[in-house]
Design a protein around this motif. Structure first.
Motif, mmCIF file in Angstrom:
data_model
loop_
_atom_site.group_PDB
_atom_site.id
_atom_site.type_symbol
_atom_site.label_atom_id
_atom_site.label_comp_id
_atom_site.label_asym_id
_atom_site.label_seq_id
_atom_site.Cartn_x
_atom_site.Cartn_y
_atom_site.Cartn_z
ATOM 1 N N LEU A 111 50.938 101.677 12.455
ATOM 2 C CA LEU A 111 49.769 102.145 13.198
ATOM 3 C C LEU A 111 49.651 101.442 14.540
ATOM 4 C CD1 LEU A 111 46.940 102.453 10.492
ATOM 5 C CD2 LEU A 111 47.784 104.292 11.979
ATOM 6 N N LEU A 112 49.888 100.155 14.528
ATOM 7 C CA LEU A 112 49.791 99.387 15.764
ATOM 8 C C LEU A 112 50.818 99.876 16.783
ATOM 9 C CD1 LEU A 112 48.431 96.987 17.201
ATOM 10 C CD2 LEU A 112 50.223 95.527 16.264
ATOM 11 N N VAL A 113 52.064 100.051 16.349
ATOM 12 C CA VAL A 113 53.124 100.494 17.250
ATOM 13 C C VAL A 113 52.840 101.898 17.773
ATOM 14 C CG1 VAL A 113 55.565 101.109 17.409
ATOM 15 C CG2 VAL A 113 54.890 99.015 16.225
ATOM 16 N N LEU A 114 52.468 102.818 16.884
ATOM 17 C CA LEU A 114 52.257 104.202 17.293
ATOM 18 C C LEU A 114 51.038 104.349 18.197
ATOM 19 C CD1 LEU A 114 53.178 105.889 13.910
ATOM 20 C CD2 LEU A 114 54.475 106.036 16.040
ATOM 21 N N ASN A 115 49.991 103.587 17.927
ATOM 22 C CA ASN A 115 48.851 103.577 18.838
ATOM 23 C C ASN A 115 49.267 103.072 20.217
ATOM 24 O OD1 ASN A 115 46.285 104.544 17.860
ATOM 25 N ND2 ASN A 115 46.359 102.930 16.330
ATOM 26 N N ASP A 116 50.058 102.023 20.232
ATOM 27 C CA ASP A 116 50.479 101.432 21.501
ATOM 28 C C ASP A 116 51.345 102.395 22.303
ATOM 29 O OD1 ASP A 116 50.749 98.961 23.238
ATOM 30 O OD2 ASP A 116 52.857 99.358 22.786
ATOM 31 N N ILE A 117 52.132 103.206 21.618
ATOM 32 C CA ILE A 117 52.998 104.162 22.298
ATOM 33 C C ILE A 117 52.186 105.157 23.126
ATOM 34 C CG2 ILE A 117 54.409 106.220 21.765
ATOM 35 C CD1 ILE A 117 55.900 104.437 19.742
ATOM 36 N N THR A 118 50.943 105.415 22.743
ATOM 37 C CA THR A 118 50.119 106.378 23.483
ATOM 38 C C THR A 118 49.517 105.783 24.754
ATOM 39 O OG1 THR A 118 48.065 105.847 22.279
ATOM 40 C CG2 THR A 118 49.505 107.527 21.316
ATOM 41 N N THR A 119 49.710 104.488 24.993
ATOM 42 C CA THR A 119 49.139 103.873 26.192
ATOM 43 C C THR A 119 50.026 104.133 27.393
ATOM 44 O OG1 THR A 119 50.250 101.731 25.898
ATOM 45 C CG2 THR A 119 48.121 102.027 24.795
ATOM 46 N N ARG A 120 49.417 104.165 28.552
ATOM 47 C CA ARG A 120 50.152 104.401 29.786
ATOM 48 C C ARG A 120 51.188 103.303 30.024
ATOM 49 N NH1 ARG A 120 49.272 102.784 35.138
ATOM 50 N NH2 ARG A 120 50.053 104.240 36.718
#
Length: 219
Positions: A111-120
């Motif tokens: 979850l942490l990695v996938l959430n971070d992937i959505t950041t600019r």
């Protein structure tokens, strides 16, 4: 599947490493330099990140910049170290969290990695560096070092879930999960075609990863 409130949606940009014999003002200056370099990387790309460009962004003389970083390679090395330290801090908190099963820790890591992937920041920074690594051996080595460090906490979780597997098999599963998540950047990262569906993609991914580790059988 509900995201836990204690999983940060954003990872701290940088954790600047200490230097032997350093002092607080020097560390603050290095952090300012690294943040300026990171901003240029995200907004303009690696080729724009010359030492003089970074110095100008910091409002300092070129000679003052080279006091802290003699070459661009030195600057890039410490910048990527500072970036991965921020991830390691969050990953370690998840992997070593008390009262959580290995499957829960795997879910939180992903979850942490996938959430971070959505950041600019992540959508812009890492594809830029991977593309450059095809032509620049220095960046190639730094990027593989960075991802190897990022995978270590995940490998701990996989090994705990499947102690019956060999070390090579545990590492293979870890690598598969890692590159599967990273590959989503070009499709569902910041401002990408499937960004609005990232929540559903997260659910599918995490269910698949947990089942893969739990049910994987040796050939």
């Amino acid at each position: 599947m509900n995201q836990s409130d204690d999983i940060p949606a954003l990872i701290t940009d940088l954790i600047v490493p200490e230097r032997d014999g350093g002092y607080s003002k020097g560390r603050e200056t290095r952090e300012m330099i690294l943040r300026a370099a990171l901003s240029i990387l995200i907004d303009e790309g690696y080729r724009a990140m010359s030492m003089r460009r970074v110095a100008a962004a910091c409002g300092m003389k070129f000679g003052n910049l080279t006091y802290h970083y003699r070459t661009r390679e030195d600057l890039v090395r410490e910048l990527l170290d500072a970036v991965i330290r921020s991830y390691e801090q969050e990953f370690d908190a998840i992997v070593h969290g008390a009262g959580l099963s290995p499957e829960q820790r795997l879910e939180r890591y992903c979850l942490l990695v996938l959430n971070d992937i959505t950041t600019r920041k992540t959508t812009r920074l890492f594809p830029e560096l991977w593309a450059l690594s095809n032509h620049d051996p220095f960046v190639y080595d730094r990027m593989h070092e960075l991802y190897a460090r990022a995978r270590r906490p995940l490998l701990e979780v996989v090994a705990e879930m499947r102690p019956d597997l060999t070390a090579a098999e545990q590492e293979m599963l870890t690598l598969f999960i890692s590159y599967s998540m990273e590959g989503s950047t070009i499709f569902a990262g910041h401002d990408k075609p499937f960004t609005p569906r990232m929540g559903c993609l997260m659910e599918v991914s995490i269910q698949a990863f947990k089942a893969l580790v739990r049910d994987f059988k040796r050939q």
